[in-house]
Scaffold this motif. Structure first.
Motif, PDB file in Angstrom:
ATOM      1  N   PHE A  39       9.650  -0.614   2.896  1.00  0.00           N
ATOM      2  CA  PHE A  39       8.836  -1.022   1.756  1.00  0.00           C
ATOM      3  C   PHE A  39       8.871  -2.544   1.559  1.00  0.00           C
ATOM      4  N   PHE A  40       7.692  -3.139   1.501  1.00  0.00           N
ATOM      5  CA  PHE A  40       7.547  -4.586   1.374  1.00  0.00           C
ATOM      6  C   PHE A  40       7.574  -4.988  -0.102  1.00  0.00           C
ATOM      7  N   ILE A  41       8.331  -6.042  -0.417  1.00  0.00           N
ATOM      8  CA  ILE A  41       8.396  -6.581  -1.778  1.00  0.00           C
ATOM      9  C   ILE A  41       7.915  -8.024  -1.725  1.00  0.00           C
ATOM     10  N   PRO A  42       6.752  -8.310  -2.301  1.00  0.00           N
ATOM     11  CA  PRO A  42       6.208  -9.667  -2.216  1.00  0.00           C
ATOM     12  C   PRO A  42       6.890 -10.642  -3.168  1.00  0.00           C
ATOM     13  N   LYS A  43       6.927 -11.878  -2.783  1.00  0.00           N
ATOM     14  CA  LYS A  43       7.501 -12.940  -3.612  1.00  0.00           C
ATOM     15  C   LYS A  43       6.811 -12.989  -4.972  1.00  0.00           C
ATOM     16  N   GLY A  44       7.625 -13.149  -6.027  1.00  0.00           N
ATOM     17  CA  GLY A  44       7.080 -13.305  -7.372  1.00  0.00           C
ATOM     18  C   GLY A  44       6.991 -12.028  -8.177  1.00  0.00           C
ATOM     19  N   CYS A  45       7.084 -10.872  -7.530  1.00  0.00           N
ATOM     20  CA  CYS A  45       6.993  -9.633  -8.300  1.00  0.00           C
ATOM     21  C   CYS A  45       8.372  -9.276  -8.855  1.00  0.00           C
ATOM     22  N   ASP A  46       8.392  -8.424  -9.862  1.00  0.00           N
ATOM     23  CA  ASP A  46       9.642  -7.978 -10.477  1.00  0.00           C
ATOM     24  C   ASP A  46       9.959  -6.562 -10.013  1.00  0.00           C
ATOM     25  N   VAL A  47      11.231  -6.318  -9.715  1.00  0.00           N
ATOM     26  CA  VAL A  47      11.683  -4.998  -9.287  1.00  0.00           C
ATOM     27  C   VAL A  47      12.522  -4.393 -10.408  1.00  0.00           C
ATOM     28  N   ILE A  48      12.152  -3.207 -10.839  1.00  0.00           N
ATOM     29  CA  ILE A  48      12.836  -2.539 -11.949  1.00  0.00           C
ATOM     30  C   ILE A  48      13.683  -1.387 -11.417  1.00  0.00           C
ATOM     31  N   ILE A  49      14.941  -1.343 -11.858  1.00  0.00           N
ATOM     32  CA  ILE A  49      15.863  -0.255 -11.533  1.00  0.00           C
ATOM     33  C   ILE A  49      16.295   0.375 -12.854  1.00  0.00           C
ATOM     34  N   SER A  50      16.303   1.682 -12.927  1.00  0.00           N
ATOM     35  CA  SER A  50      16.609   2.359 -14.193  1.00  0.00           C
ATOM     36  C   SER A  50      17.795   3.313 -14.058  1.00  0.00           C
ATOM     37  N   PRO A  51      18.975   2.900 -14.550  1.00  0.00           N
ATOM     38  CA  PRO A  51      20.133   3.806 -14.540  1.00  0.00           C
ATOM     39  C   PRO A  51      19.899   5.094 -15.334  1.00  0.00           C
ATOM     40  N   ILE A  52      19.113   5.032 -16.420  1.00  0.00           N
ATOM     41  CA  ILE A  52      18.906   6.240 -17.227  1.00  0.00           C
ATOM     42  C   ILE A  52      18.008   7.226 -16.493  1.00  0.00           C
ATOM     43  N   TYR A  53      17.027   6.720 -15.750  1.00  0.00           N
ATOM     44  CA  TYR A  53      16.178   7.615 -14.954  1.00  0.00           C
ATOM     45  C   TYR A  53      17.008   8.310 -13.885  1.00  0.00           C
ATOM     46  N   MET A  54      17.844   7.535 -13.187  1.00  0.00           N
ATOM     47  CA  MET A  54      18.634   8.096 -12.100  1.00  0.00           C
ATOM     48  C   MET A  54      19.672   9.087 -12.623  1.00  0.00           C
TER      49      MET A  54
ATOM     50  N   CYS B 249      10.485  -9.903   0.922  1.00  0.00           N
ATOM     51  CA  CYS B 249      11.585  -9.184   1.569  1.00  0.00           C
ATOM     52  C   CYS B 249      11.172  -7.750   1.863  1.00  0.00           C
ATOM     53  N   GLN B 250      11.934  -7.117   2.698  1.00  0.00           N
ATOM     54  CA  GLN B 250      11.665  -5.752   3.133  1.00  0.00           C
ATOM     55  C   GLN B 250      12.888  -4.901   2.813  1.00  0.00           C
ATOM     56  N   ILE B 251      12.702  -3.834   2.043  1.00  0.00           N
ATOM     57  CA  ILE B 251      13.766  -2.882   1.757  1.00  0.00           C
ATOM     58  C   ILE B 251      13.381  -1.576   2.433  1.00  0.00           C
TER      59      ILE B 251
ATOM     60  N   HIS C 132       0.813  -1.222   0.000  1.00  0.00           N
ATOM     61  CA  HIS C 132       0.000   0.000   0.000  1.00  0.00           C
ATOM     62  C   HIS C 132       0.846   1.272   0.000  1.00  0.00           C
ATOM     63  N   ASN C 133       2.064   1.218   0.594  1.00  0.00           N
ATOM     64  CA  ASN C 133       2.859   2.449   0.656  1.00  0.00           C
ATOM     65  C   ASN C 133       3.717   2.685  -0.585  1.00  0.00           C
ATOM     66  N   TRP C 134       3.654   1.767  -1.558  1.00  0.00           N
ATOM     67  CA  TRP C 134       4.285   2.027  -2.852  1.00  0.00           C
ATOM     68  C   TRP C 134       3.334   2.917  -3.654  1.00  0.00           C
ATOM     69  N   PRO C 135       3.769   4.109  -4.073  1.00  0.00           N
ATOM     70  CA  PRO C 135       2.859   4.991  -4.814  1.00  0.00           C
ATOM     71  C   PRO C 135       2.564   4.457  -6.211  1.00  0.00           C
ATOM     72  N   GLY C 136       1.408   4.815  -6.724  1.00  0.00           N
ATOM     73  CA  GLY C 136       1.039   4.404  -8.069  1.00  0.00           C
ATOM     74  C   GLY C 136      -0.374   4.822  -8.390  1.00  0.00           C
ATOM     75  N   PRO C 137      -0.715   4.914  -9.672  1.00  0.00           N
ATOM     76  CA  PRO C 137      -2.085   5.284 -10.047  1.00  0.00           C
ATOM     77  C   PRO C 137      -3.047   4.148  -9.713  1.00  0.00           C
ATOM     78  N   PRO C 138      -4.337   4.447  -9.588  1.00  0.00           N
ATOM     79  CA  PRO C 138      -5.320   3.393  -9.316  1.00  0.00           C
ATOM     80  C   PRO C 138      -5.286   2.329 -10.412  1.00  0.00           C
ATOM     81  N   ALA C 139      -5.331   1.062  -9.989  1.00  0.00           N
ATOM     82  CA  ALA C 139      -5.287  -0.052 -10.943  1.00  0.00           C
ATOM     83  C   ALA C 139      -6.694  -0.585 -11.181  1.00  0.00           C
ATOM     84  N   LEU C 140      -6.950  -1.023 -12.409  1.00  0.00           N
ATOM     85  CA  LEU C 140      -8.224  -1.642 -12.747  1.00  0.00           C
ATOM     86  C   LEU C 140      -8.146  -3.143 -12.495  1.00  0.00           C
ATOM     87  N   PRO C 141      -9.265  -3.778 -12.123  1.00  0.00           N
ATOM     88  CA  PRO C 141      -9.232  -5.225 -11.900  1.00  0.00           C
ATOM     89  C   PRO C 141      -8.762  -5.962 -13.160  1.00  0.00           C
TER      90      PRO C 141
END
Length: 511
Positions: A400-415, A395-397, A32-41
């Motif tokens: 912020f909670f990261i659930p099993k099975g999800c993908d985490v994206i890091i962007s060097p160009i954004y940073m 895991c917890q970073i 819930h504390n990860w920001p993002g636009p409302p998702a559709l079902p």
């Protein structure tokens, strides 16, 4: 009977959709504390991601990220699959080192037919064992041995560039340096070149170029990411033909070297070893020779397939990624001629004006401004703009909670282009890397080679190669835009970062 079967099917489908809906809601609550636009079902944010289609995808992605990320974090649902975007410097070191996040995502499966289970694509267990074995092949002593190869291949490149200086024709810079990097990486990895810089047609070079296009097509087409569907297409048939060429070439070289070692052992090392020692130029130890000495967890030597996987991975990483960096470096030199002049003056000061003189590893260390320009190029134009990891466990970073099975994206160009990390991020300012510069650059904001356990092993190798070849190019030639001023080029993402149109420039020989 039909209606009974239809009823069971409808009930099963309803139960499945209910399960998916509840699962999506549960994960949404946990994150819930990860920001993002409302998702559709069920479709999640696909209606938002659809805006990336069409022209200017990188610009659209930047706008979307700016709208929906908060404190450089955010979440996106692609259908029922959760992607967490985390480019917060406070999280980077933990993200890149967490044991639960050392697994590459399923998207990397598009590389497995060629690279199989090399370092780039292997699971965490296999990767951890092999990294320990391969790391010594990238240490400073080993890279120092390759300086003669960097020097030799740079000289061939200079000859090819000189042809454009004499004719006055526009030069496709990426095409030339791609041939240079392929020959260089093959000679250091295998002990042989593929002759890409010569006029002769190279089946290996053409196969590498074509298979990268096929892999890019799969990555950009969500349907073709399915191995089942991909195998039904003509792309799969062609990929099999290309993989046969690529694997056949690598295995042939490996087997040849194995035969040489075996023959030396039979002759008590009296014939070929003495000849090598008597050579005026001693044979440079290749990565292949290092890998041939490796042993698996069971204590047995690596198989030809094991060695081939890592050699193919090294070639893939060193060929396209390094060539792309060289292209964007020279693009910046024609965009900002005052910095090209400063680079050239540094080369003259450190290495001298005599073009016939080789460039030593000691001189390479002194080319500080060229290194600053390389870093600034990597900040604005990282070869790998995105990387992704799969959470193999909850895991917890930080908070912020990261659930099993999800993908985490890091962007060097954004940073690298974020004004919170770099003042005037869209302006090429190599002096920001000078020692004593006012705005201190944090290591976790500059990650073109990534960070932590799965960072790129070839950082030192790449930097030495880049500085040597660029010093030679700048000492010999003046690079100019085609018109009065260099036109700013539109970016495109083709596995690695590229430009929509080829980068063309003019070149003049310096007397």
């Amino acid at each position: 009977m039909f209606w009974l079967g239809f009823g069971f099917l409808l009930i099963a489908l309803s139960l499945y959709l209910l399960y998916v809906f509840e699962r999506q809601n549960r994960i949404d609550r946990l994150t819930h504390n990860w920001p993002g636009p409302p998702a559709l079902p069920f479709i999640g944010h696909l209606h938002i991601l659809a805006k990336l289609m069409g022209p200017h995808p990188i610009r659209r992605a930047s706008e979307m990220i700016g709208d929906h990320l908060k404190d450089h974090r955010g979440k996106l649902w692609m259908g029922t699959k959760l992607y967490l975007v985390d480019c917060n410097p406070k999280d980077i070191q933990a993200l890149c080192s967490a044991q639960q996040l050392l697994q590459k995502t399923n998207d990397y499966m598009v590389f497995e037919n060629w690279l199989c289970e090399g370092l780039f694509t292997s699971n965490h267990e296999k990767w951890a064992h092999r990294r320990k074995i391969i790391m010594p092949a990238f240490n400073y002593a080993m890279v120092k041995q390759f300086v003669t190869i960097f020097e030799k291949q740079s000289r061939i490149l200079l000859t090819n560039v000189a042809k454009y200086s004499e004719s006055g024709e526009a030069m496709d810079f990426l095409n030339l340096v791609s041939c240079f990097t392929l020959d260089t990486i093959c000679e250091t990895a295998l002990g042989v070149t593929v002759g890409a810089q010569s006029n002769a047609k190279s089946d290996y070079l053409e196969a590498v170029k074509e298979i990268l296009v096929i892999m890019d097509t799969r990555l950009k087409n969500i349907v073709l990411r399915s191995s089942f569907i991909f195998k039904l297409t003509s792309h799969y048939k062609r990929e099999k033909e290309l993989v046969k060429i690529l694997h056949g070439f690598t295995e042939g070289i490996i087997q040849k070297r194995l035969d040489e070692i075996s023959q030396d052992a039979e002759n008590f090392n009296t014939q070929s070893t003495k000849n090598e020692e008597m050579d005026e130029v001693k044979r440079t130890l290749s990565f292949l020779d290092s890998l041939l000495q490796a042993k698996g967890p069971d204590g047995n030597p690596w198989s030809v397939k094991d060695i081939r996987e890592e050699v193919d991975t090294i070639i893939f990483g060193g060929y396209d990624l390094t060539a792309t960096t060289l292209k964007f470096f020279m693009y910046n030199m024609t965009l900002y001629p005052e910095y090209q002049k400063r680079c050239r003056e540094e080369v003259w000061s450190v290495c001298g004006r005599d073009k016939s003189e080789p460039i030593s590893i000691e001189q390479v260390r002194q080319l500080q401004f060229i290194e600053a320009c390389i870093k600034e190029t990597l900040r604005m134009y990282p070869s790998g703009p995105l990387t992704a990891r799969k959470a193999t466990a909850n895991c917890q970073i930080n908070e912020f909670f990261i659930p099993k099975g999800c993908d985490v994206i890091i962007s060097p160009i954004y940073m690298g282009r974020c004004k919170d990390f770099f003042p005037d991020p869209l302006v090429f300012k190599p002096d920001r890397w000078a020692s004593g510069a006012k705005a201190k650059i944090e290591a976790t904001t500059f990650i073109p080679f990534m960070a932590g356990a799965r960072s790129c092993l070839g950082q030192r190798y790449s930097m030495v190669m880049l500085k040597i070849v660029l010093a030679h190019l700048l000492r010999n030639f003046l690079f100019e835009p085609l018109g009065e001023r260099q036109v700013k080029m539109k970016l495109n993402f083709v596995i690695t970062l590229h430009t929509v149109e080829p980068y063309l420039c003019k070149v003049k020989t310096i007397d």
